[in-house]
Design a protein around this motif. Structure first.
Motif, short mmCIF file in Angstrom:
data_model
loop_
_atom_site.label_atom_id
_atom_site.label_comp_id
_atom_site.label_asym_id
_atom_site.label_seq_id
_atom_site.Cartn_x
_atom_site.Cartn_y
_atom_site.Cartn_z
N THR A 1 131.47 -25.97 27.24
CA THR A 1 131.12 -24.98 28.08
C THR A 1 132.27 -25.09 29.28
O THR A 1 132.87 -26.00 29.69
N VAL B 1 132.16 -24.57 33.06
CA VAL B 1 131.39 -24.13 34.37
C VAL B 1 131.28 -23.77 35.50
O VAL B 1 132.61 -23.99 36.08
N ASP C 1 129.36 -20.78 31.77
CA ASP C 1 127.51 -21.22 32.35
C ASP C 1 128.02 -20.79 33.84
O ASP C 1 128.84 -21.60 34.23
N ASN C 2 127.73 -19.21 34.06
CA ASN C 2 127.89 -19.36 36.52
C ASN C 2 126.92 -20.25 36.70
O ASN C 2 125.66 -20.02 36.18
N ARG C 3 126.99 -21.51 37.76
CA ARG C 3 126.07 -21.95 38.14
C ARG C 3 126.36 -22.09 39.68
O ARG C 3 127.05 -22.72 40.47
N THR D 1 132.52 -30.54 28.23
CA THR D 1 132.12 -29.96 30.13
C THR D 1 133.27 -29.67 29.82
O THR D 1 133.56 -30.24 30.97
#
Length: 339
Positions: free
Chosen positions: A52, A54, A85-87, A108
């Motif tokens: 992932t 981020v 994964d856009n946060r 990650t």
């Protein structure tokens, strides 16, 4: 007596000496293996699941686009899907702190814009991560210039005309940004300070939303990354007044520089949580370097308005303290703050 013992040992058959040496060596190797960090063993079966990236910014911005391009190139090299994964949230602090707290097992990673990593510590009295202690810097991925753009209906055709218009309408000319404390916000504040003009800041939740509203004519101007706003410039939906640099950019040499007082180089970087095993960090670094070196990737970044960067973990890490200090000074001089 001592000399005779030494002579006796030395005169033993070679085969016996070799067996004794082999035995001692085996014991030494066993001890070394016993003391070997467990992290090295982890690399044997890594990666064991999807990886992932981020991204602590909203979809559609320059960092998001670059992260997706790199992720796609990495999948074949690492043998696992690489998910972006856009946060977004809290000006990048939300996604960044999530990675800081994640398990450092190599699954990650943080792909972030310079502003969220090196400017936020100066803007907030307290942030939920330590940019030096909580991460292992891997490398810069790309650099991209920032452009000052306006809606085509805005009367200013260059920086001087913009300054004159702002002085004639103090406090009434608005500029959009990706949020309080973002790089395009600080560039607006720096423009106000350097040119002694009064502009009204309007923060958005992301660079894409800010640029979209300038295109729609809701606000007259914004500073945007080259990848984020150049497509609008190329289609005639935005007019570019200059590049935030003291020299022209090779990506578009026809765009005039805004001068040394507004010279900012924006980068996008890859980080791992602190404690991620060095062999994993090095493997990802080497794989990304190969991805960035491909003609297809270089052409894609150029199309986006970014240039690839080849750096190593050590030099990237060494550059961060000075950069954090620089932005602390800029933030203080601009008067920008969040809390």
């Amino acid at each position: 007596m001592k000399s005779s013992k030494v002579h006796a040992i030395a005169s033993r058959p070679y085969a016996i000496q070799r067996r004794q040496f082999a035995a001692l060596t085996s014991l030494g190797l066993l001890a070394a293996c016993t003391c070997m960090p467990h992290a090295w063993a982890q690399t044997i079966h890594w990666p064991t699941k999807p990886i992932t990236f981020v991204v602590p910014q909203a979809p559609g911005g320059a960092n998001d686009v670059i992260a997706r391009a790199v992720a796609q190139g990495l999948e074949s090299a690492l043998g696992q899907p690489v998910i972006v994964d856009n946060r977004p949230g809290a000006n990048g602090n939300l996604g960044t702190s999530q990675v800081a707290r994640s398990t450092p097992d190599g699954h990650t990673w943080l792909v972030t814009a310079q502003s969220a990593y090196t400017i936020n510590p100066a803007l907030y009295s307290s942030i939920p991560f330590d940019p030096i202690k909580d991460f292992t810097p891997v490398m810069q991925l790309a650099v991209a210039p920032y452009l000052l753009v306006v809606n085509p209906k805005f009367p200013a055709k260059n920086l001087d005309e913009l300054v004159a218009h702002a002085k004639a309408h103090p406090g009434k000319v608005e500029f959009a940004s990706a949020g309080n404390g973002t790089l395009n916000h600080l560039l607006g504040e720096m423009l106000k300070t350097q040119k002694h003009i009064d502009l009204l800041h309007v923060p958005y939740k992301g660079a894409s939303a800010a640029a979209t509203d300038v295109v729609a004519g809701q606000l007259p101007m914004t500073f945007g990354s080259f990848p984020g706003v150049m497509p609008f410039v190329a289609s005639g939906k935005l007019r570019v007044l200059g590049v935030a640099s003291d020299k022209t950019t090779s990506l578009a040499p026809e765009i005039p520089p805004l001068g040394k007082d507004l010279a900012v180089t924006s980068w996008y970087g890859l980080f791992a949580p602190a404690g991620t095993p060095a062999p994993i960090v090095n493997k990802v670094h080497d794989a990304v370097v190969k991805v960035l070196a491909t003609p297809a990737m270089q052409e894609r970044l150029k199309t986006l308005g970014a240039e690839p960067v080849v750096s190593d973990p050590a030099s990237f890490k060494a550059s961060l303290p000075a950069e954090l200090a620089y932005w602390k000074k800029v933030v203080k001089e601009s008067g920008a703050h969040i809390d």
